[in-house]
Scaffold this active site. Structure first.
Site, mmCIF file in Angstrom:
data_model
loop_
_atom_site.group_PDB
_atom_site.id
_atom_site.type_symbol
_atom_site.label_atom_id
_atom_site.label_comp_id
_atom_site.label_asym_id
_atom_site.label_seq_id
_atom_site.Cartn_x
_atom_site.Cartn_y
_atom_site.Cartn_z
ATOM 1 N N ASP A 104 4.952 5.282 -8.086
ATOM 2 C CA ASP A 104 3.564 5.235 -7.609
ATOM 3 C C ASP A 104 2.668 6.121 -8.476
ATOM 4 O O ASP A 104 1.575 6.508 -8.060
ATOM 5 C CB ASP A 104 3.485 5.691 -6.140
ATOM 6 C CG ASP A 104 3.871 7.155 -5.957
ATOM 7 O OD1 ASP A 104 4.452 7.753 -6.908
ATOM 8 O OD2 ASP A 104 3.599 7.714 -4.889
ATOM 9 N N GLU B 80 5.138 7.741 8.604
ATOM 10 C CA GLU B 80 5.411 7.831 7.162
ATOM 11 C C GLU B 80 6.799 7.318 6.789
ATOM 12 O O GLU B 80 6.984 6.740 5.731
ATOM 13 C CB GLU B 80 5.299 9.295 6.705
ATOM 14 C CG GLU B 80 3.927 9.917 6.948
ATOM 15 C CD GLU B 80 3.044 9.896 5.708
ATOM 16 O OE1 GLU B 80 3.586 10.013 4.602
ATOM 17 O OE2 GLU B 80 1.813 9.766 5.857
#
Ligand code: NAG
Ligand code: NAG
Ligand code: NAG
Length: 281
Positions: free
Chosen positions: A59, A43
């Site tokens: 996002d 990640e």
């Protein structure tokens, strides 16, 4: 991070209760630390826990922050702040944002209006405040780690590698029972076993009445996950971005090929460029 009804179902119980201590070799504190660090590589590119990270990555989820990418536009950042309030007694540097955070968590809004200075508060406390770090750990566990381990318990998984894989998968796919979620992928894997599957891992699962070696199960699960990353079933997940993340499955396939089943000190996996890297707890 993405949240599902399934994850939320575990919240209330999980925030207070620590996961059952299991000192068996496959399921110990070191194995958990390794699971968390490995997923961090995928990640964030390294094994550190980024408690002080905070940014609007645009996002559609507002500010993303902390060790699990907690977002103001999903319910998890608000969960962390509420947990922190519990530890501080309620009056702290986040209090002034409570009304706005609650509103955005409930509506799923990506707005950051009313949150001026939020990231500097998050970063400052994340650097050094032990209570704030504890709050982040607690919500990561209650929302993401514990639900994945509950599914592992239902399967009877004993090996560190398969329990850690469920955590990594749940982190990326969500733990829900939708066709792309962790519980959905487990169901698909379960259904594929129509006969006994032998192996020498030292752990045998009972799947649909068949004796299935845990490594045979995990091997199949990794294929099911690969297939899902290439062809997500839900339209929402079909942006194509998942195709670029196959390295995280290959990394586990590598660890499996080296027969690293139970983790007690360290484990060798592949980094995001496919190079072997040793992770220690
Ligand atoms: C994938 O799609 C399902 C169903 O629409 C949704 O619940 C889930 O959150 C999505 N997963 C991710 C990681 O976007
Ligand atoms: C997979 O199979 C096991 C054994 O039959 C069962 O306990 C478990 O609930 C199943 N998991 C899912 C998500 O269907
Ligand atoms: C791994 O740990 C599990 C659970 O303690 C045990 O049943 C199994 O024999 C161990 N397997 C190996 C290969 O060490």
């Amino acid at each position: 991070m993405k949240i599902t009804a399934f994850t939320l179902g575990f919240l209330a119980a999980a925030a207070s209760a620590a996961p059952a201590a299991d000192t068996a070799s496959g399921n110990n504190a070191c194995a958990k630390t390794l699971a968390l660090k490995i997923t961090n590589i995928y990640e964030n590119g390294d094994t550190n826990f980024h408690y002080d990270y905070c940014e609007n990555i645009k996002d559609g989820r507002g500010f993303t922050s902390g060790i699990s990418g907690f977002c103001t536009g999903t319910a998890d950042a608000w969960e962390v702040v509420q947990q922190y309030h519990k530890l501080t007694g309620g009056k702290d540097s986040f209090s002034k944002y409570d009304g706005v955070l609650k509103k955005y968590a409930q509506s799923g809004s990506d707005s950051t209006s009313g949150l001026d200075g939020y990231c500097s508060v998050w970063s400052k406390l994340g650097k050094s405040d032990a209570k704030f770090r504890n709050a982040q750990d607690a919500i990561r566990d209650s929302m993401y780690y514990n639900p994945s381990q509950k599914l592992a318990d239902q399967l009877g998984l004993k090996l560190s590698i398969s329990r850690a894989q469920l955590y990594d998968c749940g982190t990326q796919h969500g733990t829900g029972s939708d066709a792309d979620g962790l519980a959905g992928l487990i169901k698909t894997t379960n259904a594929s076993f129509k006969a006994d599957a032998k192996g020498s891992s030292g752990s045998t699962l009972k799947i649909n009445g068949h004796n299935v070696d845990e490594v045979a199960w995990l091997t199949k699960f990794l294929q099911v996950r690969t297939n899902d990353l290439l062809h997500p079933k839900e339209k929402e997940n079909a942006s194509g971005a998942w195709k670029e993340t196959l390295y995280r499955v290959k990394s586990y396939q590598y660890a499996l090929s080296k027969k690293q089943y139970n983790w007690t000190k360290s484990v060798q996996v592949l980094d995001n460029d496919g190079k072997p890297v040793t992770v220690s707890c």
